[in-house]
Design a protein around this motif. Structure first.
Motif, PDB file in Angstrom:
ATOM      1  N   GLU A  30       0.847  -1.194   0.000  1.00 10.69           N
ATOM      2  CA  GLU A  30       0.000   0.000   0.000  1.00 10.69           C
ATOM      3  C   GLU A  30       0.877   1.236   0.000  1.00 10.69           C
ATOM      4  O   GLU A  30       1.837   1.328   0.756  1.00 10.69           O
ATOM      5  N   THR A  32       0.444   5.561  -0.009  1.00 15.37           N
ATOM      6  CA  THR A  32      -0.432   6.725   0.106  1.00 15.37           C
ATOM      7  C   THR A  32       0.406   7.959  -0.166  1.00 15.37           C
ATOM      8  O   THR A  32       1.392   8.217   0.534  1.00 15.37           O
ATOM      9  N   GLY A  36      -3.105  12.172  -0.504  1.00 17.24           N
ATOM     10  CA  GLY A  36      -4.084  11.333   0.178  1.00 17.24           C
ATOM     11  C   GLY A  36      -4.609  10.184  -0.664  1.00 17.24           C
ATOM     12  O   GLY A  36      -5.393   9.371  -0.192  1.00 17.24           O
ATOM     13  N   THR A  38      -4.586   6.632  -2.202  1.00 22.34           N
ATOM     14  CA  THR A  38      -3.976   5.369  -1.815  1.00 22.34           C
ATOM     15  C   THR A  38      -4.121   4.346  -2.931  1.00 22.34           C
ATOM     16  O   THR A  38      -5.181   4.214  -3.524  1.00 22.34           O
ATOM     17  N   GLN A  39      -3.022   3.643  -3.211  1.00 23.53           N
ATOM     18  CA  GLN A  39      -3.043   2.512  -4.130  1.00 23.53           C
ATOM     19  C   GLN A  39      -2.622   1.293  -3.331  1.00 23.53           C
ATOM     20  O   GLN A  39      -1.721   1.374  -2.499  1.00 23.53           O
ATOM     21  N   SER A  40      -3.281   0.155  -3.584  1.00 18.54           N
ATOM     22  CA  SER A  40      -2.901  -1.056  -2.873  1.00 18.54           C
ATOM     23  C   SER A  40      -2.959  -2.258  -3.798  1.00 18.54           C
ATOM     24  O   SER A  40      -3.709  -2.276  -4.775  1.00 18.54           O
ATOM     25  N   GLU A 123       4.910  10.682   1.710  1.00 13.96           N
ATOM     26  CA  GLU A 123       4.440   9.471   1.051  1.00 13.96           C
ATOM     27  C   GLU A 123       4.616   8.321   2.033  1.00 13.96           C
ATOM     28  O   GLU A 123       5.711   8.119   2.554  1.00 13.96           O
ATOM     29  N   GLN A 124       3.537   7.581   2.297  1.00 16.70           N
ATOM     30  CA  GLN A 124       3.580   6.457   3.236  1.00 16.70           C
ATOM     31  C   GLN A 124       3.501   5.155   2.456  1.00 16.70           C
ATOM     32  O   GLN A 124       2.662   5.000   1.569  1.00 16.70           O
TER      33      GLN A 124
END
Length: 134
Positions: A30, A32, A36, A38-40, A123-124
């Motif tokens: 994942e 983010t 904001g 998010t791609q997973s 970026e997380q």
């Protein structure tokens, strides 16, 4: 130790669950962005020692999502753990590639490993992997 004893030790090591070829790698990835969004990706795959395997690729025709490619390479197998090198890259606007993450993780059978990172652009990234038997 006689030759028969050496062979028995080698045979029992090969029968270890992690040394067997019938196991799967479950991957949850994942990312983010600072915006904001998010791609997973969630996938399962088999890896062969010494071969890099692409475990996901994303491409979005309307460019609302980033184009990402994830790969994994099985580095080592022992009776206690599996060591895997991961790499996730993002295609840049100029056509080049940027490495988002490139961790090497070790995990045991049915013991999930987690890698989390936040960069200076907020970026997380989360990468969770688990080795399971088939």
């Amino acid at each position: 130790m006689n030759e028969w004893g050496k062979g028995l030790v080698l045979f029992s090591a090969l029968l270890s669950p992690l040394a067997m070829a019938d196991w799967l790698l479950d991957v949850n990835f994942e990312v983010t962005g600072a915006s904001g969004i998010t791609q997973s990706v969630n996938t399962s795959l088999s890896l062969l020692p010494g071969e890099e395997t692409v475990f996901f690729g994303t491409a979005d025709a309307d460019h609302s999502a980033r184009e990402l490619v994830g790969s994994a390479e099985l580095l080592a197998i022992s009776a206690e753990e599996v060591t895997i090198a991961f790499k996730v890259k993002e295609r840049l606007d100029d056509g080049g590639w940027r490495t988002v993450i490139a961790p090497t993780l070790s995990t045991g059978l049915d013991t999930p490993a987690l890698f989390e990172s936040t960069d200076s652009d907020d970026e997380q990234v989360k990468l969770q992997v688990a080795v399971t038997t088939v």
